[in-house]
Design an enzyme around this catalytic site. Structure first.
Site, short mmCIF file in Angstrom:
data_model
loop_
_atom_site.label_atom_id
_atom_site.label_comp_id
_atom_site.label_asym_id
_atom_site.label_seq_id
_atom_site.Cartn_x
_atom_site.Cartn_y
_atom_site.Cartn_z
N TYR A 95 15.56 23.91 27.65
CA TYR A 95 14.26 24.61 27.55
C TYR A 95 13.09 23.71 27.93
CZ TYR A 95 16.59 28.62 25.54
OH TYR A 95 17.40 29.69 25.36
N ASN B 267 18.57 31.24 32.79
CA ASN B 267 17.26 31.34 33.42
C ASN B 267 16.41 30.09 33.19
OD1 ASN B 267 17.39 32.60 30.75
ND2 ASN B 267 15.17 32.81 30.94
N HIS C 38 25.21 34.36 31.85
CA HIS C 38 24.09 34.16 30.93
C HIS C 38 23.52 35.47 30.39
CE1 HIS C 38 21.03 32.08 28.82
NE2 HIS C 38 20.07 32.72 29.45
N HIS D 48 15.25 41.31 26.46
CA HIS D 48 16.00 41.24 27.73
C HIS D 48 16.82 42.50 27.95
CE1 HIS D 48 14.66 37.16 27.87
NE2 HIS D 48 15.32 36.83 26.80
N HIS E 97 21.42 34.34 26.39
CA HIS E 97 20.13 34.90 26.78
C HIS E 97 19.39 35.57 25.63
CE1 HIS E 97 17.17 35.60 29.76
NE2 HIS E 97 17.41 36.87 29.99
N VAL E 98 20.04 36.52 24.95
CA VAL E 98 19.41 37.16 23.79
C VAL E 98 19.67 36.27 22.59
CG1 VAL E 98 19.41 39.21 22.33
CG2 VAL E 98 19.76 39.43 24.80
N HIS E 99 18.59 35.90 21.89
CA HIS E 99 18.72 34.88 20.86
C HIS E 99 19.17 35.48 19.54
CE1 HIS E 99 15.70 32.58 23.50
NE2 HIS E 99 16.92 32.52 23.96
FE LIG Z 1 18.04 32.91 28.78
#
Ligand SMILES: [Fe+2]
Length: 469
Positions: free
Chosen positions: A201, A235, A320, A330, A357-359
């Site tokens: 990140y 991403n 991802h 997302h 991707h989705v936390h």
């Molecule tokens: Fe992501």
């Protein structure tokens, strides 16, 4: 506005009612939305002077040491590390209890990103290793030497047990540290990590502060220097920043994290495959072209028929961006790739798809949505025992925090969902059975908050759903 006639009003009402009935049929009777509520606190990055980011002492000491599989079979390992003061040696010295010390020579690279210049990034592939053997290795030869070890996987075969860890969207917050600690102390003992993308990140910091790539490398070293992490690009690996003059996507990621893509005839490091024990792992890129005629599409079209389930019964796909995601984050980002590839996944009986991707965490039943052909209107996920289970495991703990807002009601296909940080393990027992467990960070190390016995789709394709629908 033109007035509607009575008959058209009735017709419209019928359509609305039918629509509601149909949509209820699709979305009702979902699985479990966990009642566990995590204390709401913002995820906070660990400060730069944290012990987990400590620079190893000594002149030009290797740091950010990490390994990944270096070929398709598991007889090679890519060893990577960074030196700061000067390039130093590219040599890895390695040995096992049964072999003399050997050397392997690699390459060094650097890159610039806006106002940042990387350290000297080394990648050395060690080849012709023996299966199921503990090797010690040393990097930093000539300056400050550091020693690590790893264990090669058993030879590929249909009944070889093996335990994979699953981590996604890790970042470097206090929560990320908890996730990694829980993975390390999980008594299931993961032997390699399937990492579903979004590493450091760095890109959410000013100017994509690439120092954060270095701190992430030092933070994760305690695991990834000792067992391979199989990388998927997310991403946050794209680092596309034209406002900074940085227009080459994936620049930091591809300089720092090498993968053995050529071994599976891939032409780019974003999609590739490896075999490990009894598993065939296909890594896909949500952020590279995947439409018809593109390199990734052509590769996957040739790759799936190559999978020999009598050699590797377990077919696992990593990507991802999830295809099935019932969180309001997302939402439907994975939809176009699903449309392209889902038919293939059903045809080739993929056992499980892991995404990030989705936390948060979510596990589906075996479902597919492949009947639609533009004119027939059939676009509903249905139970399908030839389809994979889809698992979203983007809950590593990064700075962006948890995805807590879910679509309601829970879709019928969603078996379990919970907005907590954690990790999972996929524990293959033999050609027919694998035990999957998801662990939330608030529990003890041995506790599984969600679990499932997977029945292999090739050798034991009986219904393994966990809900009674
Ligand atoms: Fe992501």
């Amino acid at each position: 506005m033109a007035k509607m006639g009575t008959s058209s009003r009735v017709a419209a009402a019928i359509v609305v009612v039918l629509g509601i009935v149909l949509s209820l049929a699709v979305v009702c009777n979902g699985g479990k939305t966990s009642s566990f509520v995590r204390k709401v606190e913002k995820a906070v990055d660990m400060p730069l002077d944290s012990d987990v980011f400590k620079v190893p002492p000594g002149y030009n000491a290797p740091q950010q040491v990490h390994i990944t599989q270096g070929d398709q079979l598991g007889k090679a390992v890519i060893v990577s590390w960074v030196t700061v003061e000067e390039p130093g040696s590219n040599t890895v010295l390695y040995w096992s209890a049964y072999s003399k010390k050997q050397k392997s020579e690699g390459k060094v690279t650097t890159y610039k990103f806006y106002n940042y210049t990387s350290g000297y990034i080394h990648h050395t592939t060690i080849r012709n290793l023996k299966f199921n053997t503990k090797y010690y290795y040393v990097v930093g030869i000539g300056h400050t030497e550091r020693q690590f070890w790893f264990i090669t996987p058993p030879e590929v075969g249909p009944d070889v047990p093996y335990t994979f860890g699953l981590i996604g969207d890790l970042g470097q917050s206090f929560d990320s540290n908890k996730t990694l600690t829980h993975y390390e102390l999980n008594p299931q003992k993961g032997q390699a990590v399937l990492f579903v993308g979004d590493l450091s990140y760095a890109d959410i910091h000013p100017n994509h502060d690439n120092v954060k790539w270095d701190t992430w490398g030092r933070f994760t070293e305690r695991s990834v220097a000792y067992q391979p992490w199989i990388w998927t690009a997310g991403n946050h690996e794209i680092d596309f920043a034209p406002e900074l003059g940085e227009t080459k996507p994936f620049k930091p990621y591809t300089h720092r994290y090498h993968v053995p893509y050529k071994a599976s005839q891939s032409t780019a490091p974003f999609w590739y495959s490896v075999k490990r024990a009894s598993a065939y792992i296909i890594v896909l890129s949500s952020y590279s072209a995947y439409g018809k005629y593109t390199p990734q599409n052509q590769w996957l079209g040739k790759e799936l028929p190559k999978v020999n389930r009598s050699e590797t019964p377990w077919l696992i796909v990593l990507m991802h961006s999830p295809w099935y995601n019932s969180y309001n984050y997302h939402y439907m980002e994975g939809e176009t790739m699903r449309v392209m590839y889902e038919t293939w996944f059903v045809k080739y009986k993929v056992d499980v798809v892991f995404a990030g991707h989705v936390h948060a965490y979510e596990r589906t039943e075996r479902i597919s949505n492949v009947a639609y052909n533009i004119v027939n209107g059939i676009c509903i996920p249905v139970k399908d025992q030839s389809a994979p289970v889809y698992i979203t495991i983007g809950d590593g703990g990064n700075l962006e925090g948890l995805a807590t807002n879910m679509t309601e009601p829970q879709p019928a296909y969603s078996a379990y969902r919970e907005a907590s940080f954690g990790h999972a393990t996929f524990d293959i027992k033999n050609r027919t059975h694998a035990y999957y467990g998801w662990h939330r960070n608030q529990d003890g190390y041995a506790v599984t908050a969600d679990s499932m016995w997977f029945f292999n789709r090739y050798y034991h394709p009986v219904d393994d759903s966990t809900s009674a629908q």
